[in-house]
Enzyme design. Structure first.
Site, PDB file in Angstrom:
ATOM      1  CB  SER A 163      -0.873   0.031   1.318  1.00  0.00           C
ATOM      2  OG  SER A 163      -0.148   0.157   2.668  1.00  0.00           O
ATOM      3  CD  GLU A 383       2.437  -9.579   2.519  1.00  0.00           C
ATOM      4  OE1 GLU A 383       2.434  -7.894   2.360  1.00  0.00           O
ATOM      5  OE2 GLU A 383       2.982 -10.063   2.248  1.00  0.00           O
TER       6      GLU A 383
END
Length: 489
Positions: A163, A383
């Site tokens: 991201s 993650e």
């Protein structure tokens, strides 16, 4: 490693700058949805940012950029190597249900025959700048660290939902604006201006879409039901639109796909009448993103389709911490790369990694960690931030599972000691204060290829995340870190 300006700032000057900073962020789309209303686009707040860009040695920044293409290639070759992934993860999946589900999807599709030979990787390799001195010692002394003695140390490679490419691409202009307000126009050029991260990622998506080869097919952004970080994703969508306005992006949740998605007889994925060329997953990286077995069946449906997945199940597994630990062993990189210089350049970034498998090697690692837990980080196969274990908590956790197979779901890694910088952290709703900070540098890459051919291998742009020293976890969306820009020295 001097800061870009002498700190602290005068209080009146700081107050004015913070006001201008917040207005700039809101005016330029550097925003998140609020915690209180995460599903509403009527109420937003600025993203957490540093007021100033933080110093990063130019040589290390260029080193990280220079190896990213080889990191992309390495991770792709791992992702399509079924035997290697099995050897890495066969013990992990015995005790980690999340990784086991992923493996079963990958194994099933591999044995059935992969419907889509093309892979799309949108990656971010994360590094810290290691000075070798614990933060606690740096904060208590006036020790001077020469930037030339610092080492680039890889934290992880994010292959799943990498991201902040959209926001980071715009943040450098914010920090240029702030430097100009401080009459530091001569230093603006020390903020990198090469290709932005969103443009790099968009190029990867567009290339994969073109190779899918169906005019009118769409790109599916798979998102959470409540997605605070939607504007980062929108910026990526707009970058894609700038490259080719004919490419349509649709945003759907996993539930949407479950209820309205289907596979045609020839395995094409269709949802609401649209044929999907690319499934870009900005969720599904955490166990909490799956609420039922039906959700896992939908993930299997996606994997069975001809849509190009980002990431595929193989890519997702390639990003696990266990794979990272195995890669650090002597001779393993050589199984995937042939260029000795590329191999050594990547190996130079590795921190010490230790297996916790049952047996002599794992027992020795457990003993090391129990004797000196402050030296290590205990990492599960996850993650997204907020998962790692530090300090005395390592001793507690390992004591609980010292002789249990459960410990194979974790790896042990040497703790990295980043250098301290000073900066003002601007969080929504909190006073702006000057902190001793540490930073993490992410480099983006895009890869498109088959098991045998490379179609696109491209990199550029960065994401610098900065947090107060002493904060163990990272992550902007999780509330630990601020977005930052490198000030190259």
């Amino acid at each position: 490693m001097d800061d870009c300006i002498k700190l602290p700032l005068d209080e009146e000057q700081l107050e004015d700058l913070v006001l201008q900073a917040k207005d700039y962020l809101l005016s330029h789309g550097l925003v998140l949805r609020t915690v209180e209303k995460p599903d509403s686009n009527s109420v937003v707040t600025h993203a957490p940012v540093t007021l100033l860009p933080s110093p990063v040695p130019k040589a290390l920044y260029e080193y990280a950029q220079g190896i990213q293409n080889n990191v992309n290639l390495l991770m792709h070759r791992i992702a399509v190597n079924h035997d290697f992934l099995w050897k890495c993860l066969e013990k992990v999946i015995q005790v980690d249900d999340f990784t086991r589900h992923l493996w079963e999807i990958y194994d099933t599709v591999t044995k059935e025959g992969v419907a889509q030979p093309y892979s799309l990787g949108l990656n971010r390799a994360d590094y810290m700048l290691d000075c070798g001195i614990p933060v606690s010692q740096l904060a208590q002394s006036k020790v001077t660290v020469d930037s030339r003695s610092m080492k680039l140390r890889m934290v992880e490679v994010n292959l799943m939902s990498a991201s902040f490419g959209g926001l980071s691409q715009r943040l450098k202009y914010f920090h240029k604006f702030i430097l100009e307000r401080l009459h530091m126009n001569d230093k603006v050029g020390q903020i990198p201006t090469e290709a932005g991260a969103a443009d790099v990622l968009a190029k990867g998506i567009l290339t994969a879409w073109e190779y899918y080869g169906k005019s009118g097919s769409v790109v599916l952004f798979l998102i959470l039901d409540q997605e605070r970080n939607i504007y980062d994703q929108r910026h990526l969508e707009y970058s894609l639109y700038q490259l080719n306005p004919k490419v349509k992006v649709i945003c759907k949740t996993l539930k949407d796909v479950t209820e309205r998605g289907r596979l045609t007889d020839d395995a094409r994925l269709v949802i609401d009448g649209d044929e999907v060329a690319i499934v870009y997953q900005r969720c599904l990286y955490a166990p909490t993103h799956y609420s039922s077995e039906e959700d896992w069946q939908t993930r299997l449906l996606l994997e069975r389709s001809k849509a190009i997945k980002c990431p595929s199940a193989g890519y997702h597994l390639a990003g696990t911490k266990k794979v990272q630990q195995v890669l650090a062993k002597p001779g393993v990189l050589e199984q995937f790369l042939t260029d000795p210089e590329a191999i050594q350049s990547i190996r130079n970034t590795f921190a010490g990694q230790y297996s916790l498998d049952l047996g002599k090697e794992g027992d020795e690692a457990v003993t090391m960690a129990l004797n000196n837990p402050q030296t290590y980080v205990l990492k599960p196969q996850r993650e997204g931030g907020g998962n790692n274990i530090y300090g005395d908590d390592i001793r507690v956790k390992l004591s609980e599972m010292e002789k249990s197979l459960e410990r194979t779901a974790y790896i042990l890694m040497d703790r990295i000691h980043p250098y301290l910088v000073q900066n003002y952290l601007i969080f929504s709703g909190k006073p702006v204060e000057l902190y001793n900070c540490v930073s993490e540098l992410g480099i983006y890459g895009a890869f498109v290829g088959t098991p045998d051919d490379v179609i696109l291998n491209f990199s550029g742009g960065c994401c610098l995340r900065t947090k107060a020293a002493g904060t163990n976890e990272g992550g902007v969306a999780t509330g630990y870190s601020c977005l930052d820009s490198p000030f190259l020295i």
